[in-house]
Write a protein that holds these residues in place. Structure first.
Motif, mmCIF file in Angstrom:
data_model
loop_
_atom_site.group_PDB
_atom_site.id
_atom_site.type_symbol
_atom_site.label_atom_id
_atom_site.label_comp_id
_atom_site.label_asym_id
_atom_site.label_seq_id
_atom_site.Cartn_x
_atom_site.Cartn_y
_atom_site.Cartn_z
ATOM 1 N N ASN A 62 0.849 -1.187 0.000
ATOM 2 C CA ASN A 62 0.000 0.000 0.000
ATOM 3 C C ASN A 62 0.888 1.241 0.000
ATOM 4 O O ASN A 62 1.721 1.392 0.885
ATOM 5 N N PRO A 63 0.710 2.113 -0.991
ATOM 6 C CA PRO A 63 1.525 3.337 -1.004
ATOM 7 C C PRO A 63 1.233 4.251 0.187
ATOM 8 O O PRO A 63 2.030 5.122 0.518
ATOM 9 N N TYR A 64 0.100 4.049 0.851
ATOM 10 C CA TYR A 64 -0.312 4.958 1.938
ATOM 11 C C TYR A 64 -0.095 4.377 3.324
ATOM 12 O O TYR A 64 -0.287 5.061 4.324
ATOM 13 N N GLY A 65 0.244 3.079 3.428
ATOM 14 C CA GLY A 65 0.366 2.492 4.752
ATOM 15 C C GLY A 65 0.855 1.060 4.668
ATOM 16 O O GLY A 65 1.578 0.696 3.745
ATOM 17 N N GLY A 66 0.424 0.229 5.637
ATOM 18 C CA GLY A 66 0.909 -1.143 5.706
ATOM 19 C C GLY A 66 0.290 -2.037 4.656
ATOM 20 O O GLY A 66 -0.694 -1.668 4.012
ATOM 21 N N PRO A 67 0.856 -3.248 4.469
ATOM 22 C CA PRO A 67 0.322 -4.200 3.486
ATOM 23 C C PRO A 67 -1.080 -4.665 3.864
ATOM 24 O O PRO A 67 -1.456 -4.617 5.039
ATOM 25 N N PHE A 68 -1.852 -5.141 2.875
ATOM 26 C CA PHE A 68 -3.229 -5.572 3.146
ATOM 27 C C PHE A 68 -3.206 -6.826 4.015
ATOM 28 O O PHE A 68 -2.536 -7.802 3.684
ATOM 29 N N ASP A 78 -21.630 1.247 2.901
ATOM 30 C CA ASP A 78 -21.060 2.451 2.268
ATOM 31 C C ASP A 78 -19.596 2.276 1.886
ATOM 32 O O ASP A 78 -19.001 3.167 1.293
ATOM 33 N N GLN A 79 -19.008 1.138 2.244
ATOM 34 C CA GLN A 79 -17.635 0.872 1.819
ATOM 35 C C GLN A 79 -17.661 0.435 0.354
ATOM 36 O O GLN A 79 -18.468 -0.420 -0.030
ATOM 37 N N VAL A 80 -16.795 1.031 -0.439
ATOM 38 C CA VAL A 80 -16.823 0.797 -1.884
ATOM 39 C C VAL A 80 -15.905 -0.375 -2.243
ATOM 40 O O VAL A 80 -16.317 -1.342 -2.882
ATOM 41 N N VAL A 81 -14.657 -0.250 -1.834
ATOM 42 C CA VAL A 81 -13.647 -1.290 -2.099
ATOM 43 C C VAL A 81 -12.612 -1.292 -0.981
ATOM 44 O O VAL A 81 -12.523 -0.346 -0.187
ATOM 45 N N HIS A 82 -11.825 -2.386 -0.951
ATOM 46 C CA HIS A 82 -10.631 -2.509 -0.104
ATOM 47 C C HIS A 82 -10.930 -2.548 1.392
ATOM 48 O O HIS A 82 -10.059 -2.227 2.213
ATOM 49 N N GLY A 83 -12.170 -2.943 1.755
ATOM 50 C CA GLY A 83 -12.487 -3.124 3.160
ATOM 51 C C GLY A 83 -11.683 -4.273 3.754
ATOM 52 O O GLY A 83 -11.456 -5.301 3.102
ATOM 53 N N ILE A 84 -11.236 -4.088 4.994
ATOM 54 C CA ILE A 84 -10.404 -5.086 5.676
ATOM 55 C C ILE A 84 -11.296 -6.004 6.508
ATOM 56 O O ILE A 84 -12.138 -5.520 7.275
ATOM 57 N N PRO A 85 -11.133 -7.329 6.372
ATOM 58 C CA PRO A 85 -11.927 -8.247 7.198
ATOM 59 C C PRO A 85 -11.745 -7.937 8.687
ATOM 60 O O PRO A 85 -10.625 -7.656 9.139
ATOM 61 N N ASN A 86 -12.869 -8.013 9.432
ATOM 62 C CA ASN A 86 -12.815 -7.679 10.863
ATOM 63 C C ASN A 86 -13.828 -8.532 11.642
ATOM 64 O O ASN A 86 -14.432 -9.449 11.080
ATOM 65 N N ASP A 87 -13.992 -8.224 12.904
ATOM 66 C CA ASP A 87 -14.840 -9.055 13.775
ATOM 67 C C ASP A 87 -16.265 -8.527 13.929
ATOM 68 O O ASP A 87 -17.001 -8.995 14.794
ATOM 69 N N ASN A 88 -16.669 -7.575 13.121
ATOM 70 C CA ASN A 88 -18.047 -7.079 13.201
ATOM 71 C C ASN A 88 -18.979 -8.045 12.470
ATOM 72 O O ASN A 88 -18.774 -8.326 11.296
ATOM 73 N N ILE A 216 -15.722 9.807 -2.888
ATOM 74 C CA ILE A 216 -15.272 8.785 -1.942
ATOM 75 C C ILE A 216 -14.239 9.372 -0.983
ATOM 76 O O ILE A 216 -13.637 10.405 -1.282
ATOM 77 N N VAL A 217 -14.052 8.689 0.136
ATOM 78 C CA VAL A 217 -12.990 9.060 1.073
ATOM 79 C C VAL A 217 -12.283 7.782 1.524
ATOM 80 O O VAL A 217 -12.842 6.684 1.424
ATOM 81 N N MET A 218 -11.038 7.945 1.996
ATOM 82 C CA MET A 218 -10.292 6.806 2.530
ATOM 83 C C MET A 218 -10.366 6.838 4.052
ATOM 84 O O MET A 218 -10.164 7.893 4.661
ATOM 85 N N GLU A 219 -10.654 5.695 4.647
ATOM 86 C CA GLU A 219 -10.713 5.615 6.103
ATOM 87 C C GLU A 219 -9.299 5.680 6.703
ATOM 88 O O GLU A 219 -8.301 5.532 5.990
ATOM 89 N N ASN A 220 -9.244 5.843 8.027
ATOM 90 C CA ASN A 220 -7.957 5.970 8.707
ATOM 91 C C ASN A 220 -7.093 4.711 8.618
ATOM 92 O O ASN A 220 -5.883 4.773 8.845
ATOM 93 N N ASP A 221 -7.719 3.568 8.291
ATOM 94 C CA ASP A 221 -6.913 2.340 8.157
ATOM 95 C C ASP A 221 -6.064 2.363 6.884
ATOM 96 O O ASP A 221 -5.284 1.456 6.633
ATOM 97 N N ARG A 222 -6.230 3.404 6.078
ATOM 98 C CA ARG A 222 -5.437 3.620 4.859
ATOM 99 C C ARG A 222 -5.729 2.590 3.765
ATOM 100 O O ARG A 222 -4.970 2.459 2.806
ATOM 101 N N TRP A 223 -6.792 1.820 3.936
ATOM 102 C CA TRP A 223 -7.216 0.894 2.895
ATOM 103 C C TRP A 223 -8.664 1.153 2.484
ATOM 104 O O TRP A 223 -8.961 1.328 1.308
#
Ligand code: MG
Ligand code: MG
Length: 264
Positions: A62-68, A78-88, A216-223
């Protein structure tokens, strides 16, 4: 540089892409209220590795942060793409776009599908239907002698006719030994403009379409990319080979839709 693929290479791309379709179908069996995207991610990674492939998204730089961190991208509502799997846990009425990539026998697979969780509002169902239709309208133009702008035009026209937003910042791409090759494949454009399409070009076409505004906007997780107005977004993607008179769709929704049909 655009790499044209031989028929043998296209068959290898097809094998990798069919595995993506089968992986998404495994997930389709599990998508219901209560399951978490981390659980889906685990199933996808195991299924891909059990079939002799590697999940290409895992560790993707990721040019903006850590690897996926995940093996699939899981983008909810409302997430378009690149959402990170989580526990929700997923909730009744959610939609979830799952983007999946594989690397097998030296070639990449890449395909995405937006799923309903339980009962989804008709307005959102219509967004999903139109986005998938737009994908196939784009694919109809992935033929030798047409131009890249014809693909984008077809997608944009169909979605804007329904007053949906067409995301500009993220686009489709060439695909082969690398997941992202030239050329970029926008979901908007002018007819008869852009790169000339040639037999053997392999591209991922992936409309990212919003119910409201296209910003669109990028969340703080940078993905995670989400809509600025928090309205839902849909994402459908196929990998295709440009052909003479007709595109050859290398990925498949058939496995997925077989599962969805039986779930109903
Ligand atoms: Mg993808
Ligand atoms: Mg892609």
């Amino acid at each position: 540089m655009i790499f044209l693929k031989t028929d043998d290479e296209i068959e290898l791309l097809r094998q990798s892409n069919l595995l993506v379709g089968r992986t998404l179908a495994e997930l389709a069996k599990l998508i219901k209220p209560g399951i978490t995207t981390r659980q889906l991610d685990k199933v996808a990674e195991e299924f891909i590795r059990d079939h002799g492939a590697v999940p290409t998204f895992k560790g993707f730089p990721n040019p903006y942060g850590g690897p996926f961190p995940g093996s699939i991208c899981t983008s909810v509502n409302d997430q378009v793409v690149h959402g990170i799997p989580n526990d929700n846990p997923l909730k009744d009425g959610d939609i979830i776009s799952i983007d999946c990539g594989t690397y097998m026998n030296g070639y990449c697979g890449d395909s995405a599908y937006t799923f309903c969780v339980g009962e989804v509002e008709p307005e959102i169902l219509a967004l999903l239907t139109t986005t998938k239709e737009a994908l196939y309208k784009g694919i109809e133009n992935a033929v030798h002698g047409k131009r890249l702008g014809d693909i984008g035009y077809a997608i944009q026209q169909h979605c804007e006719a329904h007053s949906y937003g067409v995301v500009r910042e993220f686009v489709g791409h060439g695909i082969g030994k690398e997941m992202h090759e030239d050329p970029p494949v926008p979901n908007y454009g002018k007819r008869g403009t852009g790169t000339l399409l040639k037999k053997g070009m392999c591209i991922a076409i992936e409309p990212m379409i919003t119910l409201g505004d296209k910003q669109i906007v990028m969340e703080n997780d940078r993905w995670t990319i989400r809509t600025r107005d928090h309205k839902c977004a849909a994402h459908f993607e196929h990998t295709v080979a440009v052909g003479l008179g007709k595109a050859d769709i290398l990925s498949s929704f058939e496995y997925i839709e077989e599962v969805l049909k039986n779930n109903r």
